[in-house]
Write a protein that holds these residues in place. Structure first.
Motif, short mmCIF file in Angstrom:
data_model
loop_
_atom_site.label_atom_id
_atom_site.label_comp_id
_atom_site.label_asym_id
_atom_site.label_seq_id
_atom_site.Cartn_x
_atom_site.Cartn_y
_atom_site.Cartn_z
N GLU A 103 -2.21 0.03 -9.40
CA GLU A 103 -3.13 -1.11 -9.41
C GLU A 103 -2.60 -2.23 -10.29
O GLU A 103 -2.74 -3.42 -9.96
N ARG A 112 -3.04 5.92 -9.60
CA ARG A 112 -3.82 4.80 -9.06
C ARG A 112 -3.84 3.62 -10.04
O ARG A 112 -3.67 2.46 -9.66
N CYS A 168 0.84 -1.21 0.00
CA CYS A 168 0.00 0.00 0.00
C CYS A 168 0.87 1.25 0.00
O CYS A 168 1.86 1.34 0.73
N GLY A 204 -10.13 3.85 0.29
CA GLY A 204 -9.16 4.63 -0.48
C GLY A 204 -8.93 6.02 0.05
O GLY A 204 -8.04 6.73 -0.46
N GLN A 256 -2.00 -0.79 -3.57
CA GLN A 256 -3.18 0.02 -3.27
C GLN A 256 -2.75 1.46 -3.02
O GLN A 256 -1.79 1.70 -2.28
#
Length: 656
Positions: free
Chosen positions: A604, A600, A577, A636, A609
């Protein structure tokens, strides 16, 4: 351990609050709401934004809930500060203002004559400029201690810019017309900035660039005075270091020992008096009276010994009487109009910067406030009026203001007293200046400008901010070796470059957890901060604009690559993350929104994340309106980095 399974509702709903539960995900930890700002129409947003830009001080607040009579009185006090303190004026205040007014008059008279010579103008124009502008400022200005009159830097810049095109000796009438026209445009520019509340324009001259510019100008001004101190007749009109030094030694045969003895004797006297006043502020009157004392003594010396025949040049005849009107000399057409406008804007910016800085300095010492926009209008209007009454650019002088403050000035009446003293001089005392030697004017100028060389400020710049020191050095050497206007231009360019550098290359840093707390700080700054396994926490410390979005994308990807290398080298758990702490991201545009989207998607694809922590209201609103938040899902966006780490960690642990 509970897991938050319904942290946020559908972002596309009409509700402006992104709902989360308050179920504890770990002992002592709650996940709070992440809210959008209240809905506003475009007109409301525009009104609020314009108010913040142009009216940060809300100048109309005092008119709220007032009767019409009270509003009228407040309006007069707002436009003419004299109505604010005038009704409470007393004889005690008059006594203090009279003493300070007469004290600064003793300084203003010789300085006015000297600075006019610095601007290549007739000496009498310097006295005219010490009469009308202070009267106007005393009615319109908001500073109680500002001593108004000609200043060295504006005089130097006007003289150097105009003399590059028009010779003050070959075409004196045209030169005088351009000087008055430039003064009018300087005043118009200053008043316009104040009326339109555009004072932030002068902020492009940073403190660092001004330190270098003024030091360079002071050196050039001092070197130019060697003409008078050495008695040289044929001297260069250029304002660069090398031509001036070359001219000094090229004309050694013109040096006059009588002039050198008189000039350097009074220069030592003036510098000594200045040193005494600096060491003992209570003896401020020593340096204040020294210039006029030097003028009187040198004039008597020349008159009694008849040293004019021994190559000591004198001022000569100065006409008696009030300022003659000069509105008919303002020229708004012709080939030299552009030069007058350019000179007016440059001198207007410099004089405005100096005047407002001086006014605020002494206001802070007495704990009252100076309205910057009101000061711009006051200084601008007095210069416009001055251009119609044979005056050139004037502003608040630091030396006169310091003397005014130390002499006990209480209100702007001290400027009226000073103008009255100058008026008496203009009407009755002008013949007494006939035998005043020009060399004494050079000594007065050197003593006045030497204080502009602030080497301590330059040293502080070097210690604190190397980029600021570079800006200071560039403006200093630009003035010294190229020219005064170009040196100022270099100063502005360096200031703008510094702003662009901060905008296009914003600071980003990697954050870690302070052991035993829920606080996250920079890993490189705090030794007790440590990485959180499987998390990369990055902070962006600037708005995200089109100018820096590409850089930020490249820098964030580099952070991720370096983090993966560190994990591999230390056999840590895999990165899962990336959290962006957006606390310091005060604004975002469409390019910044595209950056968030692309980042993002890229992460991904690599099974990472992306999480946003604490976006401010305006950023949150734009991300919501662009539907960017829809792609972030339920986990998110969080209010703090700590809540993001706790909630996502709990979610991972709940999964098989």
């Amino acid at each position: 351990m509970g897991v938050n399974s319904n942290r946020a509702e559908d972002f596309s709903s009409q509700d402006t609050t992104l709902r989360i539960t308050t179920e504890s995900v770990m002992p002592g930890m709650e996940i709070h709401k992440v809210c959008l700002p209240p809905k506003k129409t475009t007109l409301q947003k525009l009104k609020q934004r314009l108010g913040e830009i142009f009216f940060p001080d809300d100048p109309l607040y005092r008119f709220k809930n007032r009767t019409w009579c009270k509003k009228l009185l407040l309006g007069l006090q707002f436009l003419f500060p004299i109505f604010q303190w005038g009704p409470e004026y007393s004889l005690k205040l008059l006594r203090s203002d009279t003493i300070s007014g007469l004290t600064i008059a003793s300084l203003a008279i010789p300085q006015g004559i000297s600075y006019a010579k610095l601007a290549n103008l007739p000496p009498i124009v310097g006295l005219y400029s010490s009469f009308v502008p202070p009267l106007i400022y005393s009615i319109l200005g908001s500073s109680r201690h500002l001593g108004v009159g000609p200043v060295s830097i504006a005089s130097l810049v006007m003289g150097s810019m105009l003399s590059e095109t028009v010779s003050p000796h070959d075409e004196p009438i045209l030169y005088l017309k351009l000087a008055f026209t430039a003064t009018f445009f300087a005043g118009l520019f200053q008043a316009s900035l104040g009326f339109l509340r555009l004072g932030f324009v002068i902020d492009f001259l940073s403190k660092a660039t001004l330190v270098g510019f003024m030091a360079g100008a002071a050196v050039i001004v001092s070197l130019q005075q060697l003409k008078g101190l050495l008695g040289i007749v044929h001297f260069t009109t250029k304002m660069q270091f090398i031509p001036v030094i070359s001219s000094v030694f090229k004309h050694r045969n013109e040096w006059s020992w009588q002039t050198i003895v008189v000039g350097f004797s009074f220069l030592v006297f003036l510098l000594t008096s200045r040193h005494i006043s600096m060491k003992r502020p209570k003896l401020f009157w020593v340096s204040a009276a020294a210039p006029l004392t030097s003028v009187i003594l040198s004039t008597l010396l020349v008159f009694c010994l008849k040293l004019k025949s021994h190559k000591i040049s004198v001022i000569g005849y100065l006409p008696k009487g009030l300022n003659p009107p000069s509105a008919n000399m303002l020229s708004f057409s012709g080939p030299d109009l552009a030069l007058a406008i350019k000179t007016g804007i440059v001198t207007g910016i410099l004089s405005l910067t100096e005047g407002i800085a001086v006014g605020r300095t002494f206001a802070a010492l007495k704990n009252y406030q100076v309205d910057g926009n009101k000061e711009m209008m006051a200084i601008g209007l007095m210069n416009m009026a001055g251009s119609c009454s044979s005056c050139y650019v004037t502003t608040g002088s630091f030396s006169r203001s310091a003397v005014n403050y130390n002499a006990g000035a209480q209100t702007a009446v001290s400027n009226i007293i000073m103008s009255t003293a100058v008026l008496v001089t203009l009407l009755f005392l002008m013949p007494l200046f006939y035998y005043t030697p020009n060399v004494i004017l050079g000594a007065i100028i050197i003593t006045a400008v030497i204080g502009l060389i602030d080497y301590q400020a330059a040293y502080r710049l070097w210690k604190v901010d190397k980029l600021d020191f570079l800006a200071c050095a560039c403006s200093f050497f630009g003035v010294l070796f190229i020219s005064v206007p170009l040196g100022l231009g270099i100063a502005v360019v360096v200031s703008v470059f510094k702003i662009l550098l901060h905008v296009t290359r914003p600071n980003t840093l990697i954050m870690g957890n302070i052991r035993g707390t829920n606080t996250y700080q920079c890993l490189g700054r705090y030794k007790e901060a440590s990485r959180v396994p499987s998390f990369l926490i990055l902070a962006i410390e600037s708005p995200i604009y089109f100018a820096n979005s590409t850089y930020l994308q490249e820098r964030i990807l580099r952070w991720i690559r370096e983090e993966e290398d560190w994990i591999k080298a230390n056999n840590e758990g895999a990165l899962k993350c990336v959290i962006l702490d957006m606390t310091a991201v005060t604004a975002i545009d469409t390019s910044g929104i595209d950056l968030v989207r692309e980042l993002r998607k890229m992460l991904e694809k690599r099974s990472f994340q992306l999480v946003l922590a604490n976006p401010v209201g305006s950023v949150m609103e734009k991300l919501h309106q662009s539907k960017t938040l829809d792609s972030f899902g339920l986990n998110g966006i969080y209010l703090t980095v700590g809540e993001a780490v706790a909630d996502i960690s709990a979610l991972w642990k709940s999964q098989p």
